[in-house]
Design a protein around this motif. Structure first.
Motif, PDB file in Angstrom:
ATOM      1  N   SER A   1       1.258   9.879   3.193  1.00 38.44           N
ATOM      2  CA  SER A   1       2.578   9.967   2.393  1.00 38.44           C
ATOM      3  C   SER A   1       2.313   8.717   1.074  1.00 38.44           C
ATOM      4  CB  SER A   1       2.737   9.286   3.430  1.00 38.44           C
ATOM      5  OG  SER A   1       2.810   8.494   3.481  1.00 38.44           O
ATOM      6  N   ARG A   2       3.685   8.949   0.526  1.00 42.42           N
ATOM      7  CA  ARG A   2       3.915   8.239   0.149  1.00 42.42           C
ATOM      8  C   ARG A   2       5.122   6.318   0.588  1.00 42.42           C
ATOM      9  NH1 ARG A   2       2.795   8.984  -5.679  1.00 42.42           N
ATOM     10  NH2 ARG A   2       2.819  10.705  -6.063  1.00 42.42           N
ATOM     11  N   VAL A   3       4.714   6.768   1.945  1.00 44.56           N
ATOM     12  CA  VAL A   3       5.503   5.435   2.526  1.00 44.56           C
ATOM     13  C   VAL A   3       4.484   4.214   2.637  1.00 44.56           C
ATOM     14  CG1 VAL A   3       6.102   4.712   5.630  1.00 44.56           C
ATOM     15  CG2 VAL A   3       5.990   7.421   4.315  1.00 44.56           C
ATOM     16  N   GLU A   4       5.474   2.896   1.624  1.00 45.45           N
ATOM     17  CA  GLU A   4       4.603   1.774   1.413  1.00 45.45           C
ATOM     18  C   GLU A   4       4.421   0.863   2.897  1.00 45.45           C
ATOM     19  OE1 GLU A   4       7.621  -0.153  -0.960  1.00 45.45           O
ATOM     20  OE2 GLU A   4       6.607   1.199  -2.650  1.00 45.45           O
ATOM     21  N   TYR A   5       3.286   0.390   2.862  1.00 47.49           N
ATOM     22  CA  TYR A   5       3.173  -0.923   3.929  1.00 47.49           C
ATOM     23  C   TYR A   5       2.396  -1.886   3.024  1.00 47.49           C
ATOM     24  CZ  TYR A   5       2.902   3.487   7.526  1.00 47.49           C
ATOM     25  OH  TYR A   5       3.104   4.089   8.634  1.00 47.49           O
ATOM     26  N   PRO A   6       2.837  -3.375   3.857  1.00 50.56           N
ATOM     27  CA  PRO A   6       2.100  -4.000   3.322  1.00 50.56           C
ATOM     28  C   PRO A   6       0.999  -4.215   3.185  1.00 50.56           C
ATOM     29  CG  PRO A   6       3.571  -4.976   5.147  1.00 50.56           C
ATOM     30  CD  PRO A   6       3.342  -3.213   5.119  1.00 50.56           C
ATOM     31  N   LYS A   7       0.947  -5.544   2.336  1.00 50.81           N
ATOM     32  CA  LYS A   7      -0.783  -5.798   2.221  1.00 50.81           C
ATOM     33  C   LYS A   7      -1.419  -7.170   3.109  1.00 50.81           C
ATOM     34  CE  LYS A   7      -4.769  -7.183  -0.533  1.00 50.81           C
ATOM     35  NZ  LYS A   7      -5.076  -7.437  -2.267  1.00 50.81           N
TER      36      LYS A   7
ATOM     37  N   PHE B   1       0.805  -1.439  -0.081  1.00 50.51           N
ATOM     38  CA  PHE B   1      -0.053  -0.197  -0.090  1.00 50.51           C
ATOM     39  C   PHE B   1       0.756   1.397   0.169  1.00 50.51           C
ATOM     40  CE2 PHE B   1      -2.783  -2.900   2.076  1.00 50.51           C
ATOM     41  CZ  PHE B   1      -3.826  -3.124   1.223  1.00 50.51           C
ATOM     42  N   GLU B   2       0.284   1.528  -0.837  1.00 51.46           N
ATOM     43  CA  GLU B   2       1.169   3.724  -0.415  1.00 51.46           C
ATOM     44  C   GLU B   2       0.481   4.237   0.550  1.00 51.46           C
ATOM     45  OE1 GLU B   2       1.030   7.054  -3.914  1.00 51.46           O
ATOM     46  OE2 GLU B   2       2.844   5.858  -4.532  1.00 51.46           O
ATOM     47  N   GLY B   3       0.642   4.356   2.210  1.00 54.49           N
ATOM     48  CA  GLY B   3       0.178   5.223   2.654  1.00 54.49           C
ATOM     49  C   GLY B   3      -0.551   4.548   3.559  1.00 54.49           C
ATOM     50  N   MET B   4      -0.137   4.380   4.485  1.00 53.58           N
ATOM     51  CA  MET B   4      -0.710   3.985   5.830  1.00 53.58           C
ATOM     52  C   MET B   4      -2.388   4.032   5.896  1.00 53.58           C
ATOM     53  SD  MET B   4      -1.102   4.747   9.936  1.00 53.58           S
ATOM     54  CE  MET B   4       0.262   4.721  10.305  1.00 53.58           C
ATOM     55  N   PRO B   5      -2.634   2.114   5.665  1.00 52.72           N
ATOM     56  CA  PRO B   5      -4.242   1.235   5.244  1.00 52.72           C
ATOM     57  C   PRO B   5      -4.616   2.319   6.727  1.00 52.72           C
ATOM     58  CG  PRO B   5      -3.185  -0.029   5.320  1.00 52.72           C
ATOM     59  CD  PRO B   5      -1.557   0.843   5.650  1.00 52.72           C
ATOM     60  N   ILE B   6      -6.278   2.556   5.547  1.00 57.80           N
ATOM     61  CA  ILE B   6      -6.990   3.751   6.500  1.00 57.80           C
ATOM     62  C   ILE B   6      -7.348   2.696   7.720  1.00 57.80           C
ATOM     63  CG2 ILE B   6      -9.042   2.966   5.282  1.00 57.80           C
ATOM     64  CD1 ILE B   6     -10.017   6.128   6.427  1.00 57.80           C
TER      65      ILE B   6
ATOM     66  N   ALA C   1       9.626  -2.841   5.850  1.00 55.39           N
ATOM     67  CA  ALA C   1       9.036  -3.031   3.998  1.00 55.39           C
ATOM     68  C   ALA C   1      10.497  -1.952   3.321  1.00 55.39           C
ATOM     69  CB  ALA C   1       7.883  -2.306   3.375  1.00 55.39           C
ATOM     70  N   ALA C   2      10.900  -0.807   3.925  1.00 55.10           N
ATOM     71  CA  ALA C   2      12.024  -0.302   3.070  1.00 55.10           C
ATOM     72  C   ALA C   2      13.461  -0.955   3.263  1.00 55.10           C
ATOM     73  CB  ALA C   2      11.935   1.099   3.603  1.00 55.10           C
TER      74      ALA C   2
ATOM     75  N   VAL D   1      -1.886  13.810  14.164  1.00 53.49           N
ATOM     76  CA  VAL D   1      -1.375  15.081  12.827  1.00 53.49           C
ATOM     77  C   VAL D   1      -0.609  13.529  11.987  1.00 53.49           C
ATOM     78  CG1 VAL D   1      -0.677  16.489  11.888  1.00 53.49           C
ATOM     79  CG2 VAL D   1      -2.297  16.564  14.090  1.00 53.49           C
ATOM     80  N   ALA D   2      -0.075  12.757  13.158  1.00 53.90           N
ATOM     81  CA  ALA D   2       1.163  12.159  12.056  1.00 53.90           C
ATOM     82  C   ALA D   2       0.655  10.787  11.268  1.00 53.90           C
ATOM     83  CB  ALA D   2       2.747  11.711  13.251  1.00 53.90           C
ATOM     84  N   VAL D   3      -0.091  10.409  12.239  1.00 55.03           N
ATOM     85  CA  VAL D   3      -0.189   9.103  11.809  1.00 55.03           C
ATOM     86  C   VAL D   3      -2.064   9.796  10.596  1.00 55.03           C
ATOM     87  CG1 VAL D   3      -2.424   7.197  11.804  1.00 55.03           C
ATOM     88  CG2 VAL D   3      -1.090   7.748  13.478  1.00 55.03           C
ATOM     89  N   ALA D   4      -2.168  10.458  10.920  1.00 54.26           N
ATOM     90  CA  ALA D   4      -2.891  11.347   9.214  1.00 54.26           C
ATOM     91  C   ALA D   4      -1.990  11.648   8.060  1.00 54.26           C
ATOM     92  CB  ALA D   4      -3.796  12.759  10.100  1.00 54.26           C
ATOM     93  N   TYR D   5      -0.954  12.723   8.468  1.00 53.16           N
ATOM     94  CA  TYR D   5       1.004  12.376   7.357  1.00 53.16           C
ATOM     95  C   TYR D   5       0.546  11.201   6.402  1.00 53.16           C
ATOM     96  CZ  TYR D   5       4.828  13.066   4.858  1.00 53.16           C
ATOM     97  OH  TYR D   5       5.668  13.077   4.275  1.00 53.16           O
ATOM     98  N   LEU D   6       1.218   9.799   7.228  1.00 54.03           N
ATOM     99  CA  LEU D   6       1.404   8.576   6.881  1.00 54.03           C
ATOM    100  C   LEU D   6       0.518   8.069   5.809  1.00 54.03           C
ATOM    101  CD1 LEU D   6       3.166   7.469  10.036  1.00 54.03           C
ATOM    102  CD2 LEU D   6       4.319   7.921   7.829  1.00 54.03           C
TER     103      LEU D   6
END
Length: 259
Positions: free
Chosen positions: A188-194, A150-155, A246-247, A180-185
């Motif tokens: 963001s383009r930070v990747e999270y595994p599905k 996923f691009e960005g933290m899954p909701i 992931a990175a 607010v940091a969670v909202a930014y993530l």
């Protein structure tokens, strides 16, 4: 596209759609619990008794339950038939359970814990969560996921992280910054595994364990307070650690290919 209408124009719902709508119901139930058990007593007589703990625990449990429905509706949709409106139902349900409900949870926390003096920064952080969730879902609808990431933290994960931050009862400013940091993530383009395969099983097990911890906390079982804090801390730690892992895996894979 499959026809979603029956012989007389009635909409047909697949099993996956039923699970998705159950997620939406859980989001509504979470808002109801936090309103009736926490906000209304606070506004009417300023009470913060046993019902507050049980109401907060119930709200979080419903959001956790919604995340499990969200996890399995995709599995069912892939295994069985899904209707043509499944993707739209999924986004709308996610917005209720993982966008609106956690943002509302933050607002109620601010009103009950901080009062009117802190209302503005609380509202800003809550709106940030809500809008980030809306944008996250919109971006997910028009982009193609690559390599199981996923691009960005899954909701759903973001919603549980926001709730964990609030339940940890950190200092006010730290809590707002973390929210607010969670909202930014999320945007963001930070990747999270599905969560697929073993990770999906682990995710479901994690959610089930957390529900058990919340029930124990609501009932004031021995050691439940420590269990709750541990679970919330692990959730926040996972939110920070997963993209790093992931990175690292991505960099390592590139290195092996070049080698």
């Amino acid at each position: 596209m499959a026809d979603d209408r029956g012989p007389q124009g009635h909409l047909r719902l697949s099993l996956a759609d039923v699970l998705t709508l159950s997620n939406a119901v859980c989001g509504f139930a979470a808002i109801y619990c936090i309103t009736t058990a926490v906000l209304v007593p606070h506004l009417t007589d300023g009470s913060s008794g046993e019902g507050v703990r049980q109401g907060a625990a119930s709200a979080v449990m419903f959001i956790l339950l919604g995340s499990l429905f969200d996890l399995f509706d995709g599995v069912v949709a892939r295994k069985l038939r899904s209707s043509g409106m499944g993707a739209e139902l999924d986004n709308l349900s996610d917005l209720i359970s993982f966008g609106l409900a956690p943002a509302y949870f933050v607002v109620v926390w601010g009103l009950v814990g901080g009062g009117d003096d802190h209302l503005l920064p609380v509202m800003v952080s809550a709106v940030a969560v809500l809008l980030a969730g809306v944008m996250r879902l919109a971006r997910f609808s028009i982009t193609t996921m690559r390599d199981g990431m996923f691009e960005g933290m899954p909701i759903p994960f973001a919603a549980l992280t926001v709730l964990s931050v609030v339940l940890l009862q950190l200092p006010f400013v730290i809590t707002l910054v973390a929210v607010v940091a969670v909202a930014y993530l999320m945007v963001s383009r930070v990747e999270y595994p599905k969560p697929t395969g073993r990770l999906a099983i682990a995710t479901a097990a994690w959610g089930t364990v957390n529900i058990g911890c919340l029930v124990s906390w609501a009932l004031r079982a021995p050691g439940a307070e420590r269990l709750l804090v541990t679970g919330c801390a692990l959730q926040v730690t996972l939110a920070a650690a997963l993209p790093v892992c992931a990175a690292y895996r991505k960099v390592r894979t590139r290195g092996l290919r070049r080698g």
